[in-house]
Design a protein around this motif. Structure first.
Motif, PDB file in Angstrom:
ATOM      1  N   ARG A   1      -3.259   9.695   1.504  1.00 26.83           N
ATOM      2  CA  ARG A   1      -2.876  11.230   1.574  1.00 26.83           C
ATOM      3  C   ARG A   1      -2.415  11.216   3.223  1.00 26.83           C
ATOM      4  NH1 ARG A   1      -3.368  16.829  -0.400  1.00 26.83           N
ATOM      5  NH2 ARG A   1      -3.854  18.023   1.640  1.00 26.83           N
ATOM      6  N   VAL A   2      -1.660  11.498   3.764  1.00 30.48           N
ATOM      7  CA  VAL A   2      -0.952  11.761   4.901  1.00 30.48           C
ATOM      8  C   VAL A   2      -0.718  13.235   5.397  1.00 30.48           C
ATOM      9  CG1 VAL A   2       0.449  11.055   6.722  1.00 30.48           C
ATOM     10  CG2 VAL A   2      -0.150   9.346   5.138  1.00 30.48           C
ATOM     11  N   GLU A   3      -1.488  13.739   6.420  1.00 27.66           N
ATOM     12  CA  GLU A   3      -0.942  15.109   6.754  1.00 27.66           C
ATOM     13  C   GLU A   3      -0.098  14.711   8.037  1.00 27.66           C
ATOM     14  OE1 GLU A   3      -2.264  18.036   5.790  1.00 27.66           O
ATOM     15  OE2 GLU A   3      -4.143  17.469   4.956  1.00 27.66           O
ATOM     16  N   LEU A   4       1.009  15.444   7.938  1.00 26.19           N
ATOM     17  CA  LEU A   4       2.019  15.327   9.036  1.00 26.19           C
ATOM     18  C   LEU A   4       1.601  15.903  10.352  1.00 26.19           C
ATOM     19  CD1 LEU A   4       5.499  15.702   7.049  1.00 26.19           C
ATOM     20  CD2 LEU A   4       4.321  13.510   7.580  1.00 26.19           C
ATOM     21  N   PRO A   5       1.861  15.357  11.316  1.00 28.04           N
ATOM     22  CA  PRO A   5       1.691  16.030  12.582  1.00 28.04           C
ATOM     23  C   PRO A   5       2.550  17.024  12.874  1.00 28.04           C
ATOM     24  CG  PRO A   5       2.812  14.113  13.095  1.00 28.04           C
ATOM     25  CD  PRO A   5       2.568  14.148  11.563  1.00 28.04           C
TER      26      PRO A   5
ATOM     27  N   ALA B   1       0.953  -1.349   0.003  1.00 29.37           N
ATOM     28  CA  ALA B   1       0.048  -0.148   0.010  1.00 29.37           C
ATOM     29  C   ALA B   1       0.910   1.309  -0.057  1.00 29.37           C
ATOM     30  CB  ALA B   1      -0.968   0.034   1.187  1.00 29.37           C
ATOM     31  N   LEU B   2       0.469   2.311  -0.851  1.00 28.75           N
ATOM     32  CA  LEU B   2       1.292   3.507  -0.580  1.00 28.75           C
ATOM     33  C   LEU B   2       0.665   4.546  -0.033  1.00 28.75           C
ATOM     34  CD1 LEU B   2       1.309   3.589  -4.785  1.00 28.75           C
ATOM     35  CD2 LEU B   2       2.901   2.588  -3.142  1.00 28.75           C
ATOM     36  N   ALA B   3       1.611   5.360   0.474  1.00 25.41           N
ATOM     37  CA  ALA B   3       1.048   6.777   1.301  1.00 25.41           C
ATOM     38  C   ALA B   3       2.110   7.597   0.706  1.00 25.41           C
ATOM     39  CB  ALA B   3       1.172   6.378   3.061  1.00 25.41           C
ATOM     40  N   VAL B   4       1.344   8.744   0.916  1.00 26.37           N
ATOM     41  CA  VAL B   4       2.132  10.016   0.360  1.00 26.37           C
ATOM     42  C   VAL B   4       1.701  11.297   1.439  1.00 26.37           C
ATOM     43  CG1 VAL B   4       0.211  10.605  -1.467  1.00 26.37           C
ATOM     44  CG2 VAL B   4       2.699  11.392  -1.546  1.00 26.37           C
ATOM     45  N   THR B   5       2.581  12.056   1.481  1.00 29.84           N
ATOM     46  CA  THR B   5       2.361  13.365   2.316  1.00 29.84           C
ATOM     47  C   THR B   5       1.629  14.231   1.579  1.00 29.84           C
ATOM     48  OG1 THR B   5       4.492  14.312   1.820  1.00 29.84           O
ATOM     49  CG2 THR B   5       4.276  13.001   4.019  1.00 29.84           C
ATOM     50  N   ALA B   6       0.807  15.213   2.149  1.00 33.44           N
ATOM     51  CA  ALA B   6       0.025  16.250   1.579  1.00 33.44           C
ATOM     52  C   ALA B   6       0.762  17.151   0.724  1.00 33.44           C
ATOM     53  CB  ALA B   6      -0.762  16.993   2.454  1.00 33.44           C
ATOM     54  N   ALA B   7       2.197  17.341   1.190  1.00 34.16           N
ATOM     55  CA  ALA B   7       3.058  18.418   0.171  1.00 34.16           C
ATOM     56  C   ALA B   7       3.621  17.773  -0.890  1.00 34.16           C
ATOM     57  CB  ALA B   7       4.244  18.805   1.272  1.00 34.16           C
ATOM     58  N   LEU B   8       3.896  16.469  -0.850  1.00 37.18           N
ATOM     59  CA  LEU B   8       4.200  15.699  -2.214  1.00 37.18           C
ATOM     60  C   LEU B   8       3.113  15.255  -3.061  1.00 37.18           C
ATOM     61  CD1 LEU B   8       6.971  14.720  -3.649  1.00 37.18           C
ATOM     62  CD2 LEU B   8       6.574  12.787  -2.400  1.00 37.18           C
ATOM     63  N   GLN B   9       1.785  15.185  -2.622  1.00 39.43           N
ATOM     64  CA  GLN B   9       0.954  14.423  -3.431  1.00 39.43           C
ATOM     65  C   GLN B   9       0.730  15.308  -4.788  1.00 39.43           C
ATOM     66  OE1 GLN B   9      -3.268  14.579  -1.847  1.00 39.43           O
ATOM     67  NE2 GLN B   9      -3.459  12.506  -2.746  1.00 39.43           N
ATOM     68  N   PRO B  10       0.590  16.554  -4.811  1.00 35.26           N
ATOM     69  CA  PRO B  10       0.391  17.283  -6.038  1.00 35.26           C
ATOM     70  C   PRO B  10       1.108  17.245  -7.136  1.00 35.26           C
ATOM     71  CG  PRO B  10       0.198  18.876  -4.106  1.00 35.26           C
ATOM     72  CD  PRO B  10       0.740  17.409  -3.754  1.00 35.26           C
ATOM     73  N   ARG B  11       2.703  16.543  -6.792  1.00 29.19           N
ATOM     74  CA  ARG B  11       3.601  16.681  -7.597  1.00 29.19           C
ATOM     75  C   ARG B  11       3.619  15.120  -8.376  1.00 29.19           C
ATOM     76  NH1 ARG B  11       8.935  19.271  -5.214  1.00 29.19           N
ATOM     77  NH2 ARG B  11       9.626  18.494  -7.169  1.00 29.19           N
ATOM     78  N   LEU B  12       3.270  14.265  -7.704  1.00 32.43           N
ATOM     79  CA  LEU B  12       3.398  12.807  -7.839  1.00 32.43           C
ATOM     80  C   LEU B  12       2.495  12.537  -8.967  1.00 32.43           C
ATOM     81  CD1 LEU B  12       5.240  10.784  -6.622  1.00 32.43           C
ATOM     82  CD2 LEU B  12       3.187   9.923  -5.337  1.00 32.43           C
ATOM     83  N   ARG B  13       2.920  11.610  -9.785  1.00 30.06           N
ATOM     84  CA  ARG B  13       2.205  10.930 -10.863  1.00 30.06           C
ATOM     85  C   ARG B  13       2.346   9.573 -10.602  1.00 30.06           C
ATOM     86  NH1 ARG B  13       0.303  14.669 -10.824  1.00 30.06           N
ATOM     87  NH2 ARG B  13       0.589  16.591 -11.945  1.00 30.06           N
TER      88      ARG B  13
END
Ligand code: ADP
Ligand code: MG
Length: 376
Positions: free
Chosen positions: A370-374, A349-361
């Motif tokens: 999508r993971v929001e960092l604490p 399973a994949l997880a990506v931080t909110a900051a990276l998600q928009p750039r990722l294809r």
């Protein structure tokens, strides 16, 4: 970090590899040019080829490719000479930063092994200070004192072993780490720390790439990508397009199957720690070269962690620390200031931080939680 026979093989085969790649490209574009529909594309591509210098070297225990964009095709030879100079620098890092050789770190470790407080050469103090600072923010998950534990597992040098070490030997190592000093602040001496050896394996590649990129820019070639087996730095752009990089599928049998791609902007590093680089299987379980300094064992909750950041050394240390953190990676990412992270867990399973998600294809059909960092 280096394997001299592999380096020699790489040198010998370099000429032929370049020749073959050249022939392949000539053949490929020749064939494309015959087909009307693709003729324009091929023309575009071969025009771009005029502006690109591609070179491969062997250093840091891996094949490293340099792709340099030059505005004026006549500068390609000068770019090649700059790469040659950087190759020499990287070979020097191999020697000086190896925990077990006769270079600076090797000698330091030999002094530690004699039970002495060891003198740290000035040339290593910056990297050591940064390493221990990053170790502190990682909560000790990235630990530059881990050398003897790595050696005990047999991952210091190939060939890698086929079974894990005795539990009692691991406990001895953990004891030695518990008794040793945890910090380093740039002093001339460190230790004594019986049973402990330093190892920059989890940060050295990032730091070497950072310095190589700076050096290449210093030679006037600030548009480039330097890729050390999937750990890479980019600078500038590929002419009027951004550099595009792939993230390797941790369970693919080759190094060119990507599950994700992203475009970099200017100076950035993309660094991955995974369980597929150096490992062996024993009784149905995979044992790999990233070790948890708290348990002495290779953690099994994640397959790979990719960190994107401006500083390659910090991204390298963070990728290792987050890998060790397992499912608790978001809190360690927050503590280390690693905001752009992509994780593949043990189930795939994949997880990506909110900051990276928009750039990722991602490849079609894949999704990432999508993971929001604490807050740190
Ligand atoms: P790679 O070098 O394969 O890209 P890493 O950056 O994660 O992967 O570094 C792994 C190397 O770092 C190991 O080979 C070992 O020398 C060292 N190492 C392993 N576990 C740790 C750890 N918890 N902290 C610091 N260094 C480690
Ligand atoms: Mg690392």
């Amino acid at each position: 970090m280096s394997d001299p026979s592999a380096a020699a093989r790489a040198r010998l085969s370099n000429f032929w590899r370049r020749a073959l790649v050249g022939l392949f490209l000539v053949g490929l574009f020749g064939a494309l040019a015959l087909r009307n529909r693709e003729a324009d594309d091929a023309a575009d591509h071969s025009d771009a080829q005029q502006h690109l210098l591609y070179d491969e070297i062997y250093a840091l225990g891996t094949l490293i490719s340099f792709t340099v964009w030059v505005d004026d095709p006549a500068q390609r030879a000068a770019a090649g000479a700059a790469v040659d100079a950087i190759e020499r620098q990287l070979h020097d890092f191999d020697r000086q930063w190896s925990p077990w050789g006769d270079g600076l770190l090797g000698q330091f470790n030999q002094a530690l092994a004699r039970g002495e407080a060891a003198a740290l050469p000035a040339a290593l103090r910056d990297l050591a200070t940064r390493s221990f600072a990053l170790s502190a923010t990682s909560g000790g998950r990235f630990d530059p004192r881990i050398g003897n534990l790595v050696k005990l597992w047999g991952f210091a040098d190939p060939p890698y072993p086929s079974s894990p070490p005795q539990a009692s030997a691991i406990d001895q190592q953990l004891d030695a780490l518990r008794r040793a000093p945890t910090g380093y602040d740039g002093a001339e001496h460190w230790g004594p720390a019986p049973g402990v050896a330093w190892d920059f394996g989890a940060i050295g590649k990032g730091e070497a790439l950072r310095q190589a990129s700076e050096a290449l820019s210093g030679h006037g070639f600030s548009a480039h990508i330097i890729n050390a087996g999937g750990n890479l730095v980019t600078s500038g752009a590929r002419g009027d397009r951004p550099w595009r990089v792939g993230v390797r599928d941790p369970r693919a049998s080759n190094q060119t199957t990507y599950f994700a791609a992203l475009e970099t902007a200017g100076k950035e590093a993309v660094v991955t720690s995974g369980d597929y680089e150096r490992y062996f299987e024993f009784q149905g379980r995979r044992y790999h070269h990233i070790l948890d300094p708290a348990t002495g064992l290779p953690p099994a909750e994640l397959r790979s962690v990719t960190v994107l950041g401006a500083d390659a050394a910090a991204a390298d240390a963070a990728s290792t620390a987050l890998f060790v953190a397992g499912q608790r990676w978001p809190e360690v990412a927050a503590a280390m200031g690693a905001t752009q992270v992509l994780v593949v867990d043990a189930s795939g399973a994949l997880a990506v931080t909110a900051a990276l998600q928009p750039r990722l294809r991602l490849q079609p059909g894949l999704t990432a939680r999508r993971v929001e960092l604490p807050s740190p």
